[in-house]
Design a protein around this motif. Structure first.
Motif, PDB file in Angstrom:
ATOM      1  N   CYS A 175       0.760  -1.133  -0.090  1.00  0.00           N
ATOM      2  CA  CYS A 175      -0.115  -0.161   0.048  1.00  0.00           C
ATOM      3  C   CYS A 175       0.935   1.196   0.027  1.00  0.00           C
ATOM      4  CB  CYS A 175      -0.902  -0.001   1.357  1.00  0.00           C
ATOM      5  SG  CYS A 175      -0.218   0.059   2.858  1.00  0.00           S
TER       6      CYS A 175
ATOM      7  N   SER B 261      -1.234  -0.396   8.311  1.00  0.00           N
ATOM      8  CA  SER B 261      -2.387  -0.011   7.473  1.00  0.00           C
ATOM      9  C   SER B 261      -3.240  -0.917   6.577  1.00  0.00           C
ATOM     10  CB  SER B 261      -1.617   0.971   6.260  1.00  0.00           C
ATOM     11  OG  SER B 261      -2.239   2.153   6.387  1.00  0.00           O
ATOM     12  N   CYS B 262      -2.344  -1.886   6.088  1.00  0.00           N
ATOM     13  CA  CYS B 262      -3.333  -2.849   5.092  1.00  0.00           C
ATOM     14  C   CYS B 262      -3.210  -4.362   5.742  1.00  0.00           C
ATOM     15  CB  CYS B 262      -2.983  -2.892   3.815  1.00  0.00           C
ATOM     16  SG  CYS B 262      -0.986  -3.337   3.630  1.00  0.00           S
TER      17      CYS B 262
END
Length: 71
Positions: A8, A21-22
């Motif tokens: 990401c 985040s991902c």
């Protein structure tokens, strides 16, 4: 120091194993010092065998003493 997530692009700390985040798994960084130490030991062992073989096969035989009749 931080790196970037390949999935990401978010900034990730070096200690993280997954991206916050991902959630993508991050590749573990290979430690160079243990590999370098192992290679140094292997090289030294090979070198010791090479020098031992050269020293054993290069024996010099003494020349026969000259007799007094040949002088």
């Amino acid at each position: 120091m931080s790196s970037e997530c390949k999935a990401c692009g978010a900034q990730v700390t070096d200690e993280a194993t997954t991206c916050p985040s991902c959630g993508a798994a991050l590749a573990a960084k290979m430690k160079l010092l243990p590999l370098a130490a192992f290679m140094l030991i292997v090289i030294l062992i090979i070198q010791s065998y090479i020098t031992k073989d050269e020293a054993g096969s290069a024996t010099v035989e003494p020349a026969a003493p000259a007799s007094s009749a040949e002088q």
